[in-house]
Design a protein around this motif. Structure first.
Motif, PDB file in Angstrom:
ATOM      1  N   SER A 137      -7.991 -42.312  10.911  1.00  0.00           N
ATOM      2  CA  SER A 137      -9.269 -41.613  10.812  1.00  0.00           C
ATOM      3  C   SER A 137      -9.114 -40.155  11.240  1.00  0.00           C
ATOM      4  O   SER A 137      -8.454 -39.857  12.238  1.00  0.00           O
ATOM      5  CB  SER A 137     -10.317 -42.285  11.699  1.00  0.00           C
ATOM      6  N   THR A 138      -9.731 -39.265  10.501  1.00  0.00           N
ATOM      7  CA  THR A 138      -9.764 -37.848  10.899  1.00  0.00           C
ATOM      8  C   THR A 138     -11.169 -37.459  11.354  1.00  0.00           C
ATOM      9  O   THR A 138     -11.481 -36.280  11.490  1.00  0.00           O
ATOM     10  CB  THR A 138      -9.311 -36.950   9.734  1.00  0.00           C
ATOM     11  N   THR A 139     -11.998 -38.474  11.622  1.00  0.00           N
ATOM     12  CA  THR A 139     -13.370 -38.252  12.093  1.00  0.00           C
ATOM     13  C   THR A 139     -13.589 -38.805  13.497  1.00  0.00           C
ATOM     14  O   THR A 139     -14.243 -38.166  14.323  1.00  0.00           O
ATOM     15  CB  THR A 139     -14.385 -38.921  11.138  1.00  0.00           C
ATOM     16  N   TYR A 140     -13.026 -39.986  13.780  1.00  0.00           N
ATOM     17  CA  TYR A 140     -13.329 -40.696  15.024  1.00  0.00           C
ATOM     18  C   TYR A 140     -12.125 -40.819  15.947  1.00  0.00           C
ATOM     19  O   TYR A 140     -10.974 -40.732  15.509  1.00  0.00           O
ATOM     20  CB  TYR A 140     -13.851 -42.102  14.695  1.00  0.00           C
ATOM     21  N   VAL A 141     -12.417 -41.084  17.223  1.00  0.00           N
ATOM     22  CA  VAL A 141     -11.364 -41.395  18.186  1.00  0.00           C
ATOM     23  C   VAL A 141     -10.753 -42.750  17.813  1.00  0.00           C
ATOM     24  O   VAL A 141     -11.318 -43.493  17.013  1.00  0.00           O
ATOM     25  CB  VAL A 141     -11.901 -41.404  19.633  1.00  0.00           C
ATOM     26  N   LYS A 142      -9.601 -43.077  18.406  1.00  0.00           N
ATOM     27  CA  LYS A 142      -8.888 -44.310  18.069  1.00  0.00           C
ATOM     28  C   LYS A 142      -8.993 -45.299  19.229  1.00  0.00           C
ATOM     29  O   LYS A 142      -8.442 -45.073  20.305  1.00  0.00           O
ATOM     30  CB  LYS A 142      -7.404 -44.024  17.801  1.00  0.00           C
ATOM     31  N   ASN A 167      -8.411 -39.955  22.519  1.00  0.00           N
ATOM     32  CA  ASN A 167      -9.489 -38.995  22.254  1.00  0.00           C
ATOM     33  C   ASN A 167      -9.014 -37.847  21.360  1.00  0.00           C
ATOM     34  O   ASN A 167      -8.968 -36.684  21.764  1.00  0.00           O
ATOM     35  CB  ASN A 167     -10.056 -38.465  23.563  1.00  0.00           C
ATOM     36  N   THR A 169      -9.208 -36.627  16.996  1.00  0.00           N
ATOM     37  CA  THR A 169      -9.759 -36.904  15.674  1.00  0.00           C
ATOM     38  C   THR A 169      -8.728 -36.729  14.568  1.00  0.00           C
ATOM     39  O   THR A 169      -9.013 -37.024  13.415  1.00  0.00           O
ATOM     40  CB  THR A 169     -10.984 -36.017  15.392  1.00  0.00           C
TER      41      THR A 169
END
Length: 194
Positions: A137-142, A167, A169
């Motif tokens: 994901s390049t939007t959300y934390v993992k 933390n 993105t």
């Protein structure tokens, strides 16, 4: 039948044989670290790492993980996590369940500890698993969580629970596992889950 066994292995009813795919299966002998630098991409929404018979070379050491965002190579991404454990000693004199304040991170960049103090005895070590969600994901934390059972150098059985998030993105595409000191032996496998 094979699909049933895979579903049972991962505790998910109704998982088809094509939904869980083995991507990495390696035996390590006398290694200082284990880096998985391929196979973590947008193909899968979850990655499961399993540890089999991991034995430490150094007594009273820990084992942890860190990741890289795509294009990075230092294994120092920001992690926030929480850790608790249950333990019971061989003599049946001590047992407890509690939060491990020294093992968690609050926006830390170190390796996230997954085990308690592992011995180097030939008959002790650890086994368990780590789940990593949506690393591309390049939007959300993992988000991640882990559960590890390990022998403790003072002859305890410990059950460690770790959870948190990386933390960042940016897309995560590498992961590294290593002991806090010395080398290790054992098997690490990685599955992708659709």
């Amino acid at each position: 039948p094979l699909g049933f066994h895979k579903a049972t292995l991962f505790g998910v009813a109704g998982v088809s044989t094509g939904a869980v795919v083995l991507l990495h299966d390696e035996d390590y002998t006398g290694d200082a670290s284990a880096s998985i630098t391929s196979g973590i991409d947008s193909t899968y929404g979850e990655y499961i790492f399993k540890f089999y018979n991991i034995n430490a070379e150094t007594d009273n050491t820990t084992f942890g993980f860190q990741v890289n965002v795509s294009g990075e190579s230092d294994y120092n991404e920001v992690i926030t996590s929480s850790v608790f454990r249950a333990y019971h000693d061989e003599a049946d004199s001590t047992a407890a369940l509690g939060y491990r304040t020294g093992d968690d991170q609050a926006q830390g960049t170190g390796f996230q500890q997954l085990t308690d103090d592992v011995p180097n005895d030939a008959d002790q070590g650890f086994a368990g698993e780590l789940h990593l969600f949506n690393p591309s994901s390049t939007t959300y934390v993992k988000h991640f969580y882990a559960r590890i059972q390990n022998g403790h150098y003072a002859d305890y059985s410990t059950d460690i629970y770790t959870a948190g998030y990386i933390n960042v993105t940016g897309a995560v595409d590498d992961i590294q596992f290593k002991p806090s000191s010395g080398n290790f032996d054992g098997t690490i496998k990685m599955w992708g889950v659709k």
